[in-house]
Design a protein around this motif. Structure first.
Motif, short mmCIF file in Angstrom:
data_model
loop_
_atom_site.label_atom_id
_atom_site.label_comp_id
_atom_site.label_asym_id
_atom_site.label_seq_id
_atom_site.Cartn_x
_atom_site.Cartn_y
_atom_site.Cartn_z
N GLY A 84 40.99 29.71 35.79
CA GLY A 84 42.31 29.43 36.35
C GLY A 84 42.90 28.19 35.70
N TYR A 111 38.58 27.39 47.10
CA TYR A 111 38.60 26.39 46.01
C TYR A 111 37.97 26.98 44.75
N GLU A 112 36.82 27.61 44.91
CA GLU A 112 36.14 28.22 43.76
C GLU A 112 36.98 29.35 43.14
N LEU A 113 37.54 30.20 43.99
CA LEU A 113 38.33 31.32 43.46
C LEU A 113 39.54 30.81 42.68
N LEU A 114 40.18 29.77 43.21
CA LEU A 114 41.34 29.21 42.50
C LEU A 114 40.94 28.66 41.14
N SER A 115 39.73 28.14 41.04
CA SER A 115 39.26 27.60 39.76
C SER A 115 39.15 28.71 38.71
N LYS A 116 39.14 29.97 39.17
CA LYS A 116 39.00 31.10 38.26
C LYS A 116 40.31 31.83 37.99
N VAL A 118 40.30 23.92 38.54
CA VAL A 118 40.37 22.89 39.58
C VAL A 118 39.07 22.56 40.29
N ASP A 166 35.10 28.67 49.28
CA ASP A 166 35.30 29.91 48.52
C ASP A 166 36.71 29.94 47.91
#
Lengths: 340, 340, 340, 340
Positions: free
Chosen positions: C231, D305-310, C235, D303
């Motif tokens: 993403g 936060y992690e998903l947004l990082s992707k 972040v 979860d």
């Protein structure tokens, strides 16, 4: 630039909240007692609580940053109705947009026998805040009480988690002092900006004069958020928070326009930069200081810039309010004589 | 945490560049004279120029930040071959990764009769730089010469654009002092970071001890960029740049690991934060200071945080190098007795 | 500026780790297989693992950001020996300081059937890190495993705290790609800067050419930190971390000096700005882009600035490494014909 | 969280500036024509120019950011009386503090045949500004005129310093759209903050719904600063500045309190972060997005936060106003079904 003829400014006093003849002092004394009934929470245009003439001396007071709501162990931050209740506004006769308001602080006394320190939600350089949010759980709410000893002029820090105590010398100042903003804005009492406000500047103390840009007729002066003592940066979010009693003298410098607040005393000239990050505070304060030196003391801008690189002082006032505040200064002994 | 037994450290001296018995002093004296032939431009692993034992006293010197290339009016910045030529490295026997190197500054003397100030390209808080670039034309190159008067211990600022002169008291310090970085890095002599480096800290002066993390065997100590005096922030990009003569004493604190440089004297403990923006420098320096107080003086972290909010001092060293530098400090009189 | 004649560059291949004639492709194929035995953790001068001629095609691979240490539930971050192990360096014949290295990415394939996401200590835009430290307890260590489906070219996010799963399209790229830094520096594999490095740029993917300044003879190219998808901003501190297999073609643009990495494809030109805060990344990337347009496409600087204000794109690559990275770009359809 | 029953909101229309029955549309149509006589320059409490009921459709217009003062070559920025004159405020019946105002943009049309680009004093990411001041001379004043072709839906950039021209597709949006701030504040029309304002978000365009916190009775909606097209970051300080005609539909989500503006369409949810530096914008927007996902879509915060990082997207709207603006988003296809 800051030259003005006192005689011109010190017009005879008129009616105020309470006007008394000041003895050996120039100007009348206007007394105004603030209570929680009439505090304000924004710097903006509001009905004046009193009117001052240039040269008048104002005797007034401020409640503490929590509206005096925290008094004893067990009290909680949820009891605080609003941050930084402000005394004022005071209307200064003759102050018009484009002028500069000068406020000389003659006396400041801590009221009562206790100050407060607290982790105020949303404040603190080492915890997440509204504008630097993180996903951690917040730090726990904590309140420290600081007994004030008026005889020794000290407050006492008492650790919560061990038996340690230590005395801290008092240096009372207004965390908040400012005027109505420009352009029709109204700003929260927690914000410092071009109009002053929550600068948390220990420079707002006895012996110093503060200059503000006048943005509306009468300038509309406010003050509050008394501090008995504060570390640089106010890093945990509060100083030793106290109610204050104050004596201030106001004057107006007609036709002098400044962009940001300034401080001055016999020894130094000082400029304020407020925003974030701190980098921009430094840039604002130093361009202001270069300009002040250039305009009033006659050095070229580049000579002033170079000289500051050798002798300037930087005081980081706070890094915890929505905008951060830096004061840049130079001692007058390093400057040429002032231009007249 | 910073406790160490001097007796343990002051092992008998060995061979160095030049070793002499120090009279009443503990430790041998190692003398090393630096010239432009053997200066370095990175902090990293390099062949030591001399070896010191813990307790030894180093007598050495540094060329100025311009490699002594600017000497008289008409000289230009294009004559400078590299910024901040470094004296060193010095290998300290017994220093191993995970230890702390302590460097006590015993004496610093300005060499020669002149210092330099200049708008160094890419440096300056009020002009565009490599890392804060803009589309404006750059400020013009300017060089100021500062006569040094050793009798009065002052340098004289002479304006270029008017007749103004003023004396500035000397406060000599190393703008650059540091060790080889961790993790196999090598860093330019213009950069301050965890290994110290171009901190431009006036705290690197007589009477103070500097602590560095040891990252490689022998620590590999470097110094340079002598300053005769400097304003907070070093805002135009240079101090009064001078060659220095120095006496330093080194020691090693075995098994104490620190993350960032620290300063200490009889009165205060001080921590360094270096990066940008300044906001992060403040956060680094204060978390370091909270940790130091917590570990060595026994206050809880939150009590330490609160106490700092009331009595800490912040010194903005510079905002002109690639990374900016803040020193946060607290006077020892505000702290409990040190844990043993 | 970026004009070069491929014919000139594609000299006949020499010896490499393994050199094969490439079929219809220009240039020889050099194959090099990286293992954890010969990875590097800094960008700097080191013994080349293989040598390439301009025009050569490199077939190589990279281990994942954790050195492939995290393989199954129960594995912990403490098993990771070092962040971002790098494949390389590759020496490019004829590349000299002052030249530009061009690396065209021909193919990238995710190796294996699983990618990793994790809260890596010290990384993350919403948690405290080494350079934005706070006093909160850190977020708990968490590791997510992403099954890779090569048939559908997707990875699957599987929530840890609920039953939710979702497929994410693969977009493989090198999180790390860079050359030896200038000035004798060596920089950690977690840092992005002028030499490239840990840029975490999704632009480092198939179809794009990356330009790097050549700072040392042979340029010394490194790559690693493969990402299957990421993403904007990365972040939480990681992408979908995977080993990669890669085909790259290198060339050298003699006598063209650039200051920061650049990307280019048929449709757009793109510049990199890396430091902190993000504000300075934007300033760096856009002054680079203004200069590129001015020098190669002939618009005046101020016309270029204005045009970018109307059509530029900004891609925030990451805000979690020590330096942050922005890519600014403009589509070629908005530019004049390139000057020759 | 954003769930609301349209039937509840679409109360029968009342009196407005001009109310007409909308054909197939839900809600009445209220028409209001703004002129320079009744524009505002602050977001705050002011006499409403019209009243809307939830479900009503507003047909209105805005003058350009310069109050339509720049019309032809030779006109200068000194002719501009104030930046960003605002249409409004509009009082939305039933909106109370603690509610959320939803504004769906149904149609936006560029008025007239010309747009303006200019180096507005104090604006620009690559020149010094009021809040990032420097000592350089300012960039020269320049104005570009963009002919608008309604048939092809393009504007044409015409270089001032060469013969180059290029067409730019139109994407009309409101640079300014917001409501009265909280806490009694009034903010300049050049500022974006929690109340929306000068966000310069291309997301404020047809097909998107904008959510604002309601801070005062009636919400008091303002809009202006029409943009025909804009590059990310609005780096030179202006977009293609135009007057706009608009159709908007308002609704109120009772009892839902949000802290910052949000956008939504069929494909994505988007959050706004506004302040400086950009780092803090990113932190604000992503904590808002984590919270939105957690509250409305049921993923745990970590979860999310992690998903947004992707899979997150970041859109840097502007870095030129006093506060900077970032929009963070995630496509709904990556989210679980919405909780009801």
């Amino acid at each position: 630039m800051i030259v003005f003829t006192v005689a011109v400014l010190l017009l005879a006093g008129g009616s105020g909240a309470a006007v008394a003849q000041s003895g050996g002092q120039t100007g009348n004394v206007v007394k105004y007692h603030a209570t929680m009934k009439d505090v304000k929470y924004v710097y903006g245009v509001a009905e004046p609580v009193a009117r001052l003439k240039p040269g008048d001396i104002l005797e007034t007071n401020s409640v503490d940053a929590f509206g005096n709501a925290i008094q004893k162990p067990g009290d909680t931050m949820s009891m605080v109705k609003g941050d930084n209740p402000l005394t004022g506004p005071f209307y200064i006769e003759g102050a018009q947009p484009g002028d500069t308001l000068a406020v000389k602080i003659l006396d400041l006394q801590v009221e009562g026998n206790q100050g407060i320190g607290a982790f105020a939600p949303g404040f603190g350089a080492l915890n997440e805040t509204s504008y630097t949010p993180m996903l951690h759980p917040p730090l726990p709410e904590k309140i420290w009480f600081y007994p004030i000893d008026h005889a020794t002029n000290t407050a006492t820090f008492q650790a919560l988690d061990s038996n340690f105590k230590v005395k801290i010398p008092l240096h009372p100042f207004f965390g908040c002092i400012g005027v109505a903003p420009a352009g029709g804005e109204a700003r929260s009492s927690i914000v410092p900006a071009e109009f002053g406000g929550n600068m948390d500047s220990p420079e707002a103390s006895v012996g110093n004069t503060i200059y503000f840009p006048v943005n509306v007729p009468g300038a509309l002066l406010y003050m509050g958020d008394g501090h008995a003592a504060m570390g640089d940066g106010e890093v945990a979010g509060t100083a030793i928070e106290v109610p204050l009693r104050a004596r201030l003298q106001v004057s107006v410098i007609k036709g002098q326009k400044i962009s940001w607040p300034r401080f001055e005393n016999d020894d130094a000239i000082m400029t304020v930069g407020a925003y974030r990050p701190l980098d921009d505070c430094v840039r604002i304060a130093f361009t202001e200081l270069v300009n002040w030196i250039h305009n009033d003391y006659g050095l070229s801008e580049l000579d002033a810039y170079e000289l500051l690189s050798k002798v300037a002082r930087i005081h980081l006032n706070e890094m915890v309010d929505p905008n951060y505040v830096i004061v840049a200064s130079i001692e007058k002994k390093f400057l040429p004589s002032k231009k007249r």
